[in-house]
Scaffold this active site. Structure first.
Site, PDB file in Angstrom:
ATOM      1  N   HIS A   9      26.469  62.868  30.422  1.00  0.00           N
ATOM      2  CA  HIS A   9      26.925  61.461  30.070  1.00  0.00           C
ATOM      3  C   HIS A   9      26.704  60.626  31.110  1.00  0.00           C
ATOM      4  O   HIS A   9      26.447  60.836  32.553  1.00  0.00           O
ATOM      5  CB  HIS A   9      28.305  61.611  29.640  1.00  0.00           C
ATOM      6  CG  HIS A   9      28.867  62.056  30.389  1.00  0.00           C
ATOM      7  ND1 HIS A   9      29.599  61.243  31.394  1.00  0.00           N
ATOM      8  CD2 HIS A   9      30.018  63.216  30.645  1.00  0.00           C
ATOM      9  CE1 HIS A   9      30.492  61.622  32.265  1.00  0.00           C
ATOM     10  NE2 HIS A   9      30.791  62.794  31.744  1.00  0.00           N
ATOM     11  N   GLU A  79      33.739  69.560  28.462  1.00  0.00           N
ATOM     12  CA  GLU A  79      33.963  69.699  29.806  1.00  0.00           C
ATOM     13  C   GLU A  79      34.747  70.969  30.353  1.00  0.00           C
ATOM     14  O   GLU A  79      35.575  71.161  29.628  1.00  0.00           O
ATOM     15  CB  GLU A  79      34.157  68.612  30.703  1.00  0.00           C
ATOM     16  CG  GLU A  79      34.046  68.589  32.205  1.00  0.00           C
ATOM     17  CD  GLU A  79      33.015  69.096  32.910  1.00  0.00           C
ATOM     18  OE1 GLU A  79      32.559  70.146  32.510  1.00  0.00           O
ATOM     19  OE2 GLU A  79      32.210  68.424  33.773  1.00  0.00           O
TER      20      GLU A  79
END
Length: 198
Positions: A9, A79
């Site tokens: 990202h 994550e």
């Protein structure tokens, strides 16, 4: 031959200031949005069969800005849960734990929202992602599979793709808005490109 295309990202305020950003859903900065949009021409040249993202907004937004339509969300691409180290920098952690290293020493438990994860747990998650998404990668005529996620989880995934222990992810630095590709050479899993910035 199709490849696994890994997209980290774009920048967030926490990634910019090097704070551990696991499950906290921090949005992209203006620079992060620019990074995501800059991926569009690079990815448009590929024949993409599937797009899979982390459920966290920064990954979903990156996929959208990069022109990756019809993305499927996979919770296993979230994550690493940094537990009690969520939102804290490595330098701050080392004030209390000199020499601390995430890959070797792990995290301490946080609150109910951040219980923390061991690297083995992250590796088990990415093994499931690879089992469900990497079939056919490297086969003649296969399409690319794009995974949009986060720095540490993608580093563990790369280690597991190569047949290494998840801790070997420490060897693969990965910047925000970067693209990497994994493929096969003579049926052996390989890295075909790493940390490309448009």
């Amino acid at each position: 031959m199709g490849e696994l295309v890994l997209v980290r990202h774009g920048q967030t305020e926490w990634s910019r200031t090097r704070r551990h950003t696991g499950l906290t859903d921090v949005p992209l900065t203006e620079e992060g949005e620019r990074q995501a949009e800059a991926l569009r021409p690079l990815l448009a040249r590929r024949t993409i069969g599937r797009v899979i993202t982390s459920p966290l907004g920064r990954a979903v937004r990156t996929a959208a800005l990069a022109g990756l339509a019809d993305a499927r969300v996979a919770p296993d691409l979230g994550e690493w849960d940094y537990g009690g180290y969520e939102g804290i920098t490595t330098a701050e952690i080392r004030e209390e734990r000199p020499g601390w290293d995430l890959w070797r020493d792990g995290v301490v438990p946080g609150g109910a929202d951040h219980p923390g994860e061991r690297v083995e747990e992250v590796a088990a998650r990415v093994d499931r992602v690879l089992a469900s998404s990497a079939e056919g990668v490297g086969d003649p005529g296969s399409d690319d599979v794009v995974l949009v996620a986060h720095g540490h989880v993608l580093r563990v995934l790369t280690a597991r793709w190569l047949g290494l222990d998840g801790r070997a992810g420490a060897l693969f630095s990965l910047g925000t808005g970067a693209v990497c590709t994994l493929g096969r050479e003579h049926d052996r899993p390989v890295i075909t490109s790493w940390n490309l910035m448009p």
